[in-house]
Structure formats: C-alpha cells, structure tokens
Design an enzyme around this catalytic site. Structure first.
Site, mmCIF file in Angstrom:
data_model
loop_
_atom_site.group_PDB
_atom_site.id
_atom_site.type_symbol
_atom_site.label_atom_id
_atom_site.label_comp_id
_atom_site.label_asym_id
_atom_site.label_seq_id
_atom_site.Cartn_x
_atom_site.Cartn_y
_atom_site.Cartn_z
ATOM 1 N N GLY A 208 -42.037 -48.286 -54.270
ATOM 2 C CA GLY A 208 -41.129 -48.246 -53.127
ATOM 3 C C GLY A 208 -39.743 -47.827 -53.559
ATOM 4 O O GLY A 208 -38.737 -48.263 -52.990
ATOM 5 N N ARG A 232 -43.623 -43.608 -50.073
ATOM 6 C CA ARG A 232 -44.210 -42.808 -48.995
ATOM 7 C C ARG A 232 -43.877 -41.325 -49.191
ATOM 8 O O ARG A 232 -42.832 -40.985 -49.761
ATOM 9 C CB ARG A 232 -43.661 -43.273 -47.646
ATOM 10 C CG ARG A 232 -44.029 -44.689 -47.252
ATOM 11 C CD ARG A 232 -43.225 -45.173 -46.063
ATOM 12 N NE ARG A 232 -41.811 -45.313 -46.379
ATOM 13 C CZ ARG A 232 -40.833 -44.652 -45.781
ATOM 14 N NH1 ARG A 232 -41.110 -43.778 -44.817
ATOM 15 N NH2 ARG A 232 -39.583 -44.839 -46.123
ATOM 16 N N PHE A 259 -48.019 -48.636 -50.642
ATOM 17 C CA PHE A 259 -48.332 -49.808 -51.456
ATOM 18 C C PHE A 259 -49.239 -50.798 -50.729
ATOM 19 O O PHE A 259 -49.639 -51.803 -51.298
ATOM 20 C CB PHE A 259 -47.067 -50.503 -51.969
ATOM 21 C CG PHE A 259 -45.949 -50.669 -50.969
ATOM 22 C CD1 PHE A 259 -46.129 -51.306 -49.762
ATOM 23 C CD2 PHE A 259 -44.686 -50.183 -51.277
ATOM 24 C CE1 PHE A 259 -45.098 -51.463 -48.861
ATOM 25 C CE2 PHE A 259 -43.623 -50.340 -50.386
ATOM 26 C CZ PHE A 259 -43.830 -50.992 -49.172
ATOM 27 N N LYS A 273 -37.977 -53.157 -56.017
ATOM 28 C CA LYS A 273 -36.641 -53.563 -55.556
ATOM 29 C C LYS A 273 -36.558 -53.506 -54.033
ATOM 30 O O LYS A 273 -36.855 -52.495 -53.405
ATOM 31 C CB LYS A 273 -35.584 -52.640 -56.164
ATOM 32 C CG LYS A 273 -34.173 -52.865 -55.629
ATOM 33 C CD LYS A 273 -33.184 -51.943 -56.325
ATOM 34 C CE LYS A 273 -31.819 -51.978 -55.648
ATOM 35 N NZ LYS A 273 -31.824 -51.247 -54.381
ATOM 36 N N HIS A 277 -38.583 -58.292 -49.246
ATOM 37 C CA HIS A 277 -37.751 -58.911 -48.207
ATOM 38 C C HIS A 277 -37.909 -58.208 -46.856
ATOM 39 O O HIS A 277 -37.459 -58.738 -45.836
ATOM 40 C CB HIS A 277 -36.292 -58.986 -48.646
ATOM 41 C CG HIS A 277 -35.523 -57.713 -48.539
ATOM 42 N ND1 HIS A 277 -34.152 -57.682 -48.432
ATOM 43 C CD2 HIS A 277 -35.906 -56.408 -48.536
ATOM 44 C CE1 HIS A 277 -33.726 -56.447 -48.357
ATOM 45 N NE2 HIS A 277 -34.769 -55.652 -48.418
#
Length: 366
Positions: A208, A232, A259, A273, A277
C-alpha cells in the site's frame, strides 16, 4: 426603617462577611465559567478559521506574496476575486498571524502563511486544499450518522466509498487527496527512516505504498536493500520522482494488486504504513491474513501507525480517529488493540519503536 448599607437587614454583622465570601466564590466561578465558555466558543469558531485558511490556500495567496507585499487589488486581480471581500478574508487571517496587513491594504507573508506556499519545503497547501474539498465538509456535516451507526458518513452522503468517489465521480478531488497524502508522507519520512535499522534486510515490500516516496527514502538510506512497491494499479501508475533516481530505480520492482487478494511473497520485511487505520478490525484482519501468507518464518512485519495513549501521540490523534471513522469506518488504535489484532492473524508484536509522532510496530510470525 433601615438605612442603606446598615447591618440591620442581616441577623448579625458576621452575616455580611459570609455574604462577601459567597460573592467572591460566585465571582470566581463566573470567571471560570467565562473561561470555559470562551474556550468552547473558540472551538466552534474554528470551522470558520479553517475555512478561511483553506480558501486562501485554494487561491494561492501565499504564493502570490512570496516575493513581497501585494495590494489587495493586485491580489484580487490575480485570483479573480472580489477585492473588498478578499480584503475581509485576508484581514481575518492576519488577525491570526496568517499574513500581515500593512498600510494601504497591502498584505505580506508571515511564517505561518509561508507554510501555505507551494514552494515551502514542508508545504501545507495541498493539505489545506484537501480539507477545503466539498467531500470533506459534507462528510463532516454528516458525522452524526457515523456516531449513530458506526458507518462512514462519506458513504451515507455519496452512496459509495471514498475511493470509489475519487475514481468515478471526482478524480480532481482524488488528485488533491493524493497530493496531500504525499506531502504528509514527505514530512514524516525522515523520522521513520531514522528510527529503524532497515539495513538488516535484503528485500523490503512496501504494501500500500502509493507512489513510493517512503520506499525511495528507505532505499536511498540503505544502498544494499532491494524494494518492491505494491499497491493498486491506479496508485502505482505514476511513481514518485525519487523512485526513478539512479541508484534507486534499478533496485525497485513495481507490482500492482490488492492486499485483500494477495501480497507478493518471500521478502524478509514488509512495510505497511497508514493502511490498517483505514479499516475496521474485520477488514484489517483480512489484510493481516494476506500478509501472514506472504511473510516467511524469518521475516518481519513493520506497521507504521499512530499508537494512541503513548508519549509519541500528537495532540490531534483523537481527531484523526474521527476522520478515519467518517471516511472509512477505520480507526486509530492503542498498543493493546494492535497486539490483539496481530495475534488474531498469527503475528506476535515484538517491539514498538517511536518515530516522531508515529510508531513502528515490529511483528514476527508466531
């Protein structure tokens, strides 16, 4: 008949002393109450000040006064604005230290307004423009929906996820969002690179990783390390310039994918990272499950996140938690919550390394 000011109206002379003491307490409470009222009013007025900063950033006023003071008429012409109204905007900002008002309705740069210039090394212009975007304001307006349901207010407003909104409805807003995230990453990257010894690894997968700014910085600091940028297709379509530089480009492989489906296997370290969240525990668990399939027995998983209730928090961390709720039904987490989430996916949390306002959570397979 009692004379004004006499003690005859009270049972004793001491009663007057009691009254004075009570009055003092009342005055003290009134002052304290006024302080609290002013504090809350200041919070409520914060949205107006934020909107003023965002508008100035959108108009690029800080760039226009970078070389020296400009009259409001000049600024209005350059920004295609109504001069009297622009003056009122800049006057309000100057009252808060953003720009300085000079004689003749001229405005000059200040240390605060300089951070809104696109040329500032830690420019906040794209962040301000993102905060001023329509989707931001509309989703904040719908925050009660998130509080009542636990679901993203963005989805309630637009009937789709934020990522789909960026791709299908307003790509320009998505570009501003990406620019803001890249700028934020560049401000945080030095602390991340300095906090952890990446040289012990042979290959690092940035899961990511967007355009690759963080991966490039890690590779620049560790010349023997190889990297894989995974995100992506739309994210990796435009790589960050630093990832193309000599000495870095030849050590990078770019892989497109999700992912939620699979993660490139076999590397000895995986850097993730600000991914978890964005998701609730169920979805975050799915991502960690795919990582568990990819990370070998000797490998390390490195999560870069805010960790609540630690000395490394920055004051706005709990507000960022609300942002995650309204945008994605995601959340910021405590160390205990990360530990439990990792354990459920087959990882053991081994170290929590402070990295500026963030933390690097190192985990191993059970």
């Amino acid at each position: 008949m009692t004379r004004p000011g006499s003690a005859a109206s009270t049972p004793s002379g001491k009663a007057g002393l009691v009254d004075l003491s009570g009055s003092a307490d009342s005055d003290r409470r009134a002052v304290q109450d006024d302080d609290e009222l002013l504090a809350v009013v200041g919070m409520l007025r914060g949205q107006g000040l934020a909107r003023a900063v965002e508008t100035a950033a959108e108009l690029a006023v800080a760039d226009l006064v970078a070389e020296g003071p400009r009259s409001v008429d000049d600024l209005a012409e350059a920004t295609r604005s109504h001069a009297p109204s622009l003056y009122r905007l800049l006057r309000a900002l100057a009252a808060h230290g953003v720009f300085e008002e000079l004689e003749g309705q001229r405005f000059a740069q200040t240390a605060r307004s300089a951070t809104l210039a696109s040329t500032h090394p830690k420019s906040l212009r794209d962040v301000a423009r993102m905060f001023g975007s329509e989707w931001e304001w509309r989703s904040w307006a719908a925050l009660p929906h998130s509080i009542r349901t636990g679901q993203p207010s963005v989805d309630a407003v637009y009937g789709m996820s934020l990522w789909q909104y960026f791709e299908d409805v307003d790509p320009a807003a998505g570009a501003v969002f990406d620019a803001a995230m890249t700028g934020g990453s560049s401000r945080l990257t030095p602390a991340i690179v300095a906090a952890y010894d990446f040289s012990v690894f042979a290959t690092l997968v940035d899961v990511g990783g967007g355009r690759g700014h963080l991966l490039a910085a890690v590779l620049q600091a560790n010349p023997r390390l190889r990297g894989v940028l995974f995100d992506r297709p739309s994210a990796v379509a435009s790589l960050h310039d630093s990832l193309r530089e000599p000495g870095v480009a030849e050590r990078v492989e770019v892989v497109a994918g999700s992912f939620f489906d699979r993660v490139p296997p076999g590397a000895d370290a995986y850097l993730v990272k600000f991914v978890l969240h964005n998701w609730d525990d169920e979805s975050a668990g799915q991502i960690l499950g795919r990582l568990r399939e990819a990370v070998p027995a000797h490998g390390r998983l490195l999560l870069v996140e805010r960790v609540l209730s630690r000395a490394t928090d920055f004051p706005g961390a709990t507000l960022v938690d609300l942002v995650m709720l309204k945008n994605h039904a995601g959340r910021e987490r405590t160390e205990g919550e990360f530990r439990a989430l990792l354990s459920s996916a087959g990882f053991e949390l081994t170290h929590v390394v402070p990295a500026g306002p963030l933390c690097i959570l190192e985990a191993r397979t059970d």
